[in-house]
Each structure stands twice: as C-alpha cells, then as structure tokens.
Design a protein around this motif. Structure first.
Motif, mmCIF file in Angstrom:
data_model
loop_
_atom_site.group_PDB
_atom_site.id
_atom_site.type_symbol
_atom_site.label_atom_id
_atom_site.label_comp_id
_atom_site.label_asym_id
_atom_site.label_seq_id
_atom_site.Cartn_x
_atom_site.Cartn_y
_atom_site.Cartn_z
ATOM 1 N N PHE A 1 -21.890 10.672 -60.215
ATOM 2 C CA PHE A 1 -23.119 9.976 -59.802
ATOM 3 C C PHE A 1 -24.077 10.895 -59.036
ATOM 4 O O PHE A 1 -24.951 10.414 -58.311
ATOM 5 C CB PHE A 1 -22.762 8.764 -58.934
ATOM 6 N N HIS A 2 -23.917 12.189 -59.232
ATOM 7 C CA HIS A 2 -24.764 13.148 -58.531
ATOM 8 C C HIS A 2 -26.201 13.079 -59.042
ATOM 9 O O HIS A 2 -26.446 12.925 -60.238
ATOM 10 C CB HIS A 2 -24.212 14.566 -58.741
ATOM 11 N N GLY B 1 -25.512 10.705 -43.028
ATOM 12 C CA GLY B 1 -25.910 9.304 -43.141
ATOM 13 C C GLY B 1 -24.771 8.315 -43.243
ATOM 14 O O GLY B 1 -24.995 7.107 -43.327
ATOM 15 N N CYS B 2 -23.548 8.816 -43.234
ATOM 16 C CA CYS B 2 -22.399 7.950 -43.497
ATOM 17 C C CYS B 2 -22.196 6.903 -42.400
ATOM 18 O O CYS B 2 -21.717 5.806 -42.668
ATOM 19 C CB CYS B 2 -21.138 8.803 -43.639
ATOM 20 N N PHE B 3 -22.560 7.238 -41.179
ATOM 21 C CA PHE B 3 -22.335 6.329 -40.058
ATOM 22 C C PHE B 3 -23.616 5.626 -39.606
ATOM 23 O O PHE B 3 -23.604 4.915 -38.612
ATOM 24 C CB PHE B 3 -21.730 7.089 -38.873
ATOM 25 N N SER C 1 -26.812 8.375 -50.578
ATOM 26 C CA SER C 1 -27.213 7.140 -51.254
ATOM 27 C C SER C 1 -26.428 5.949 -50.713
ATOM 28 O O SER C 1 -25.287 6.080 -50.262
ATOM 29 C CB SER C 1 -26.995 7.260 -52.762
ATOM 30 N N SER C 2 -27.036 4.775 -50.754
ATOM 31 C CA SER C 2 -26.383 3.565 -50.252
ATOM 32 C C SER C 2 -25.152 3.215 -51.079
ATOM 33 O O SER C 2 -24.148 2.735 -50.552
ATOM 34 C CB SER C 2 -27.368 2.393 -50.258
ATOM 35 N N LEU D 1 -19.119 2.800 -51.418
ATOM 36 C CA LEU D 1 -17.838 3.222 -51.995
ATOM 37 C C LEU D 1 -16.949 3.872 -50.935
ATOM 38 O O LEU D 1 -15.733 3.663 -50.915
ATOM 39 C CB LEU D 1 -18.072 4.203 -53.141
ATOM 40 N N ILE D 2 -17.568 4.658 -50.076
ATOM 41 C CA ILE D 2 -16.802 5.347 -49.027
ATOM 42 C C ILE D 2 -16.211 4.341 -48.051
ATOM 43 O O ILE D 2 -15.015 4.404 -47.727
ATOM 44 C CB ILE D 2 -17.699 6.365 -48.292
#
Length: 286
Positions: A67-68, A169-171, A77-78, A83-84
C-alpha cells in the motif's frame, strides 16, 4: 541459572511482630527473587520473542510495501495507523492469553506452578511483560518494517526513499486531549486483564474462547436490555446521555468510560490472580 537459585529462603526462629510481617512479605514478594525470575523468563523466551519480532516485521513490511504511495510514507496514512493499532490490540490480547500455554496440559502446569517463586510474583511478571516487553517488541518491529518497506520500494520501484521519522504520526490520534491518552492506557490494561483471566479459565484455545465469551456477553447484554426496556426507553436513555446534559461535554463521556475500564481492570485482574492461585493450590494437592 538453576531454578533453585531464585529461592531466598526465609529464616525462621524469630517471633517478633516486625519479623513476622517481613517474613510474610518476603514470602509473597521479594524484589531480588522477582528480578531473577523475570530475567530467567526473558532468557527462556528469547527464541519465541525473536520469532514474533521477525513475523511482525515481515507482515507489516509486506503491508507497507503493498500500500505504499510514492512521495508519502505509508505509516502516515490513516489506513496504515488503523492497521497498526488493530494489530497492536490483537497482539496484546493474544500475548495475554499466552499464560494459558504455560499452565495448559498437566506436565507444563506442574513445571510452571512449582517454580520456586510466589504466585503473586508469577502473576506480576506476566502482567509486566505484557505491559512493557511486548509493546516494545511490537513497535520495534513497526519501525524496522517502516524503513525496510521504503527501502524495498525505492529499490524495486525506483521511488524516492522517504520513510519519514520513526513511527511518524502513529501516536497522534491519542494526543488530541488528555482524555484520549488515558482512554488508550485504560483500554490496554482492561484488555490485558480480560485475556489474562481467560487464560486462567481456559487452557486450550484461550484466545478464541475469550473472544467468543466477550461476543456472547455482548449479545446477551443487548438481548437483556431489549427484554426489560422498550425501544422508546432505550432511545430516551441514549438521547439523555449523548444529547442531553450528561454528555454535552465530551470529557464526561471519557471519564465514565475510563472509570468503567479501570474498575474492570482491577476486578478482572484480581479474579485472574485468585484463579491462578487456585490452580497452584489444586496442583499441590494431587
């Protein structure tokens, strides 16, 4: 290290109240013995933890590569972050259920329950590993996958190598306010307590049985509400909570949910400890 090395025998022969308190505390929890037990557990798990790290890295590297998007790191990306975080909670729940693998069939149970440390130390060690060790392993795998996927994309597709900063952006979704951060913490703790309790109840297929039990509980709860409340009454209650005065401020909603999850963590966590203690007592009677 031998298993007998983690025993620090409590001396006997003194009968003062202070010594009695010390001896009881030492029997339940002793820092030196607890530390030796934790390090011994990590050493024994090193192969399994390595395989988990490799598997997680491989799965997320593949997802990020597929999905890159050229010019933008996939992790920003949201969809990637959903997924994470979905994978994180599944991983934490599955890891909490891993206690069942140690206390499953009787030969394993005998070895685990007769290790010369207290039940409290075993239980706390399990909880600490899920709270500290497994999240570190998970997000280390995400960081490696983040850079590996970008490297593969730039090599195979000739795209620009742009992985972004680690966990970029993960958090961010948990930093909108103090309430969402607390909500994340309480959600993790309640998940750990729930699936750890499930591991003490079902030693075979603990994860699937716990998920099934939660699903069944939600159905029974919804059905019970429909029996005792009419659709109009349910609608009125929802309107009062979410449209009326109680939840006109989102902070009230988060505080209610956080309070429920904290109470759930304490109650289920304590029941899980009692259940583990019961298994140990029953095993010693055989």
């Amino acid at each position: 290290m031998k298993e007998t090395d983690i025993i620090d025998p409590v001396r006997i022969g003194k009968f003062s109240l202070g010594y009695f308190r010390w001896s009881v505390t030492a029997h339940i929890f002793q820092p030196k013995r607890f530390w030796k037990y934790c390090t011994k557990q990590v050493y024994e798990w090193k192969r399994g933890l390595s395989l988990q790290f490799i598997s997680l890295t491989g799965i997320y590297t593949l997802l990020m590569f597929i999905f890159h998007t050229d010019g933008q790191p996939f992790i920003t990306s949201s969809g990637a972050q959903m997924l994470i975080w979905l994978g994180f909670f599944i991983y934490i729940a599955k890891s909490s259920s891993s206690l069942a693998d140690q206390i499953g069939i009787r030969p394993k149970r005998v070895v685990y329950l007769t290790v010369p440390v207290s039940t409290a130390e075993k239980y706390i060690a399990h909880l600490l590993s899920i709270i500290v060790l497994y999240p570190l392993l998970f997000f280390a795998a995400i960081v490696v996958a983040q850079y590996a996927s970008e490297l593969i994309s730039s090599t195979i597709r000739g795209e620009i190598f742009n992985p972004g900063t680690p966990l970029q952006g993960c958090f961010s979704m948990w930093k909108n306010s103090g309430f969402t951060t607390i909500f994340f913490v309480t959600s993790v703790l309640s998940t750990i307590a729930t699936f750890t309790l499930g591991a003490t109840l079902w030693q075979k297929n603990s994860f699937l049985k716990t998920v099934s039990a939660l699903f069944l509980f939600s159905i029974v709860f919804s059905f019970s509400c429909s029996l005792f409340l009419t659709n109009e009454e349910i609608g009125s209650a929802v309107s009062y909570l979410f449209i009326g005065k109680f939840f006109d401020n989102s902070s009230n909603f988060f505080w209610l949910i956080n309070t429920v999850q904290i109470a759930e963590t304490i109650i289920l966590g304590y029941i899980g400890y009692l259940r583990l203690k019961e298994l140990e007592i029953n095993e010693t009677k055989r």
